[in-house]
Design a protein around this motif. Structure first.
Motif, PDB file in Angstrom:
ATOM      1  N   TYR A 155     -12.290  48.145  64.466  1.00  0.00           N
ATOM      2  CA  TYR A 155     -12.042  48.083  65.905  1.00  0.00           C
ATOM      3  C   TYR A 155     -13.261  48.602  66.662  1.00  0.00           C
ATOM      4  O   TYR A 155     -14.187  49.168  66.071  1.00  0.00           O
ATOM      5  CB  TYR A 155     -10.805  48.908  66.293  1.00  0.00           C
ATOM      6  CG  TYR A 155      -9.529  48.475  65.600  1.00  0.00           C
ATOM      7  CD1 TYR A 155      -9.393  47.195  65.077  1.00  0.00           C
ATOM      8  CD2 TYR A 155      -8.453  49.357  65.467  1.00  0.00           C
ATOM      9  CE1 TYR A 155      -8.230  46.803  64.450  1.00  0.00           C
ATOM     10  CE2 TYR A 155      -7.273  48.971  64.840  1.00  0.00           C
ATOM     11  CZ  TYR A 155      -7.170  47.695  64.316  1.00  0.00           C
ATOM     12  OH  TYR A 155      -6.018  47.311  63.681  1.00  0.00           O
ATOM     13  N   LEU A 158     -14.368  50.915  70.128  1.00  0.00           N
ATOM     14  CA  LEU A 158     -13.911  51.893  71.123  1.00  0.00           C
ATOM     15  C   LEU A 158     -15.004  52.077  72.155  1.00  0.00           C
ATOM     16  O   LEU A 158     -16.160  52.342  71.817  1.00  0.00           O
ATOM     17  CB  LEU A 158     -13.593  53.222  70.434  1.00  0.00           C
ATOM     18  CG  LEU A 158     -13.031  54.338  71.326  1.00  0.00           C
ATOM     19  CD1 LEU A 158     -11.708  53.902  71.952  1.00  0.00           C
ATOM     20  CD2 LEU A 158     -12.851  55.631  70.538  1.00  0.00           C
ATOM     21  N   SER A 167     -11.099  59.388  66.269  1.00  0.00           N
ATOM     22  CA  SER A 167     -10.726  58.034  66.703  1.00  0.00           C
ATOM     23  C   SER A 167     -11.837  57.032  66.400  1.00  0.00           C
ATOM     24  O   SER A 167     -11.585  55.915  65.928  1.00  0.00           O
ATOM     25  CB  SER A 167     -10.415  58.044  68.206  1.00  0.00           C
ATOM     26  OG  SER A 167      -9.326  58.898  68.487  1.00  0.00           O
ATOM     27  N   LEU A 211      -9.841  50.031  73.827  1.00  0.00           N
ATOM     28  CA  LEU A 211      -9.777  49.874  72.371  1.00  0.00           C
ATOM     29  C   LEU A 211      -9.579  48.394  72.071  1.00  0.00           C
ATOM     30  O   LEU A 211      -8.516  47.835  72.363  1.00  0.00           O
ATOM     31  CB  LEU A 211      -8.610  50.696  71.797  1.00  0.00           C
ATOM     32  CG  LEU A 211      -8.348  50.521  70.300  1.00  0.00           C
ATOM     33  CD1 LEU A 211      -9.535  50.995  69.477  1.00  0.00           C
ATOM     34  CD2 LEU A 211      -7.069  51.270  69.881  1.00  0.00           C
ATOM     35  N   ILE A 271      -5.197  57.050  66.350  1.00  0.00           N
ATOM     36  CA  ILE A 271      -6.177  56.653  67.359  1.00  0.00           C
ATOM     37  C   ILE A 271      -5.548  56.703  68.751  1.00  0.00           C
ATOM     38  O   ILE A 271      -6.096  57.304  69.692  1.00  0.00           O
ATOM     39  CB  ILE A 271      -6.722  55.246  67.060  1.00  0.00           C
ATOM     40  CG1 ILE A 271      -7.517  55.246  65.746  1.00  0.00           C
ATOM     41  CG2 ILE A 271      -7.613  54.744  68.193  1.00  0.00           C
ATOM     42  CD1 ILE A 271      -7.929  53.879  65.283  1.00  0.00           C
ATOM     43  N   CYS A 321     -11.583  53.807  63.951  1.00  0.00           N
ATOM     44  CA  CYS A 321     -11.895  52.470  64.480  1.00  0.00           C
ATOM     45  C   CYS A 321     -12.902  51.762  63.588  1.00  0.00           C
ATOM     46  O   CYS A 321     -12.797  50.556  63.326  1.00  0.00           O
ATOM     47  CB  CYS A 321     -12.445  52.587  65.900  1.00  0.00           C
ATOM     48  SG  CYS A 321     -11.199  52.965  67.155  1.00  0.00           S
TER      49      CYS A 321
END
Length: 528
Positions: free
Chosen positions: A502, A504, A493, A525, A428, A497
């Motif tokens: 996560y 982004l 990415s 991020l 990422i 995520c």
């Protein structure tokens, strides 16, 4: 409460209710019915005696309700001789007193026409004549107002013994003999009590009619239809109420099951449970069952969504393989063919072999993106990752590109560790730093910030068209219009995520650095 216990209590309740009603009936209504019945029987008996005597002028062949207390007085319509008869005797009474003769005349006049008699007819009778005619002390002397001749019927068998003689000793001074006799229709009991006082012997007589079952039996038999109807009605009402208490919850359960069956996504209101018996337990079991089915359904939907995304990703792989690899392969083949055939400028192999190498490296990078995108996310290797060291490792791999473009970078890091999959997190960050280096103009600046909860990358001079911002996470979309359709970095990415949980975010910003205002692209991020 269990159904067995509920049914048992229902049976006890209905039994107590029925017994109570029967007891109330026998205590309150039966005596009045018995009294009314006996009045009708006595009336019927005296009418039969009257009719029989009027026909035969004797008691011979008559059935009398109480032979010991029954007698008939016959007053001829003329003359002064009266006749008295009973079951065991017959008497002729000659009236001599003028007052009594006058009294009898008034009685004959009163009963002259029985059909038209009313209460006022009795007013013609002077009852004082009877009182004056029979004065106390004159009936048994020589001046008696009447002459009586009594004959006993020796052949009439009025009573017979029934063998129920008993004796009772009451205290120390009273002795009672109980003897029973009967006639054709009734039973009688005579009590003779004898007691001795200090100066005398006392004897008392009490004849009574003995109660019989045949007197009460017609009353009971006549009441049976009404009692049966009332009891049947009560049982039906109670049974209907009890059956509803059992059947209604079952019907509610059936409707609940039907509602669940027709619900497409199993989103139904849980079954309301008010019972504490087996039906309540069944309802709770159904609630648990449907809750588990709904949870499995939701889990299956999530897995189906993941499969749809996986299918989409597989489609992206195929398109990436055909689209991304076609261009560098074609370019590399053209360069190699030119050098093999020594055509024109391609004779200079030292110049064009590095270009072939560059094309092969481009293909390797695309293959790496695809392989990393196919990384098995079901076996993540979660471990503490030093973010400062990881970021330094990623930045160092782009030192040549930074130097070639004469870029300047500023980094602000806070020592921290993040529990994550190191390879996915590195991929990422590598894609984000690669985009920052690639799209920052020569001589531009890059700002990096690493914290415990996020990573911020700001590259000066870069800009993404506003209409393209919502699509930058899609495959084959690039932030540079000149290279549009060639990028997988942000798509990779964004996918990683999502796997790691996560967030982004990319946006255009206005930069104000050292009194110089310019545009830039900010990438954030977030780990939490």
């Amino acid at each position: 409460m269990k159904l067995s216990k509920k049914t048992f209590l229902y049976s006890i309740g209905i039994s107590v209710l029925l017994i109570g009603l029967i007891v109330i009936y026998f205590v309150t209504m039966l005596p009045s019915l018995y009294v009314d019945y006996m009045k009708k029987e006595n009336l019927k008996s005296v009418v039969e005696v009257e009719k029989g005597y009027m026909k035969n002028h004797s008691y011979e062949g008559l059935k009398v309700q109480n032979p010991t207390g029954s007698a008939t007085l016959e007053i001829p319509m003329s003359g002064n001789v009266l006749y008295v008869a009973g079951m065991g005797f017959h008497a002729d009474i000659t009236v001599k007193d003028e007052n009594l003769v006058q009294f009898i005349g008034q009685v004959r006049e009163c009963f002259q026409d029985i059909k038209d008699m009313d209460k006022e007819d009795f007013e013609v009778i002077d009852w004082n004549l009877l009182k004056d005619g029979i004065s106390q002390g004159e009936v048994l002397n020589q001046q008696s107002p009447i002459d009586m001749k009594v004959e006993v019927n020796q052949d009439a068998e009025v009573f017979r013994k029934d063998g129920t003689g008993k004796t009772h000793v009451v205290g120390d001074d009273i002795f009672v003999f109980e003897g029973g006799v009967s006639d054709e229709s009734n039973q009688y009991t005579t009590y003779i009590a004898m007691g001795k006082s200090a100066d005398s012997l006392v004897i008392s007589f009490l004849p009574v009619m003995t109660p019989q079952m045949k007197e009460i039996k017609p009353i009971v038999l006549g009441s049976v239809p009404m009692i049966a109807a009332v009891l049947f009605l009560i049982v039906m009402i109670c049974s209907q109420y009890f059956s509803r208490k059992i059947v209604n919850p079952v019907i509610r359960l059936a409707h609940y099951a039907q509602e669940v069956r027709t619900a497409g996504n199993l989103e139904v209101t849980p079954f309301e449970i008010r019972e504490k018996d087996e039906i309540g337990e069944l309802g709770r079991s159904l609630n648990e069952l449907y809750t588990r089915i709904r949870e499995n359904y939701e889990e299956l939907e999530k897995k189906n969504e993941l499969l749809r995304k996986e299918n989409k990703r597989q489609e992206v792989f195929l398109r990436a393989s055909s689209h991304q690899l076609k261009t560098p392969v074609t370019a590399a083949l053209l360069l190699v063919d030119g050098m093999i055939q020594e055509v024109g400028k391609y004779q200079d192999t030292k110049t064009y072999l590095p270009q072939v190498k560059a094309q092969l490296q481009s293909m390797r990078r695309i293959v790496e993106d695809i392989l990393y995108l196919n990384h098995c996310t079901e076996h993540l290797q979660m471990e503490p990752v030093d973010m400062e060291l990881l970021m330094d490792d990623v930045i160092s791999s782009y030192a040549v590109q930074v130097e070639a473009k004469q870029l300047s970078s500023e980094k602000k890091t806070v020592p921290c560790k993040l529990v994550s999959d190191r390879e996915l997190l590195k991929k990422i960050l590598d894609n984000l730093v690669s985009n920052a280096v690639s799209y920052t103009p020569p001589g531009g600046r890059i700002f990096l910030e690493v914290c415990e909860d996020r990573v911020r990358i700001l590259n000066e001079g870069a800009h993404i068209e506003e209409e393209m911002l919502p699509h930058v996470y899609e495959p084959f979309v690039s932030g540079n219009t000149r290279e549009k359709g060639k990028g997988l970095g942000l798509y990779v990415s964004a996918y990683y995520c999502e796997v790691l949980g996560y967030q982004l975010h990319i946006e255009n910003v206005q930069m104000d650095v050292k009194e110089d205002t310019s545009e830039g692209v900010l990438t954030i991020l977030r780990f939490h």
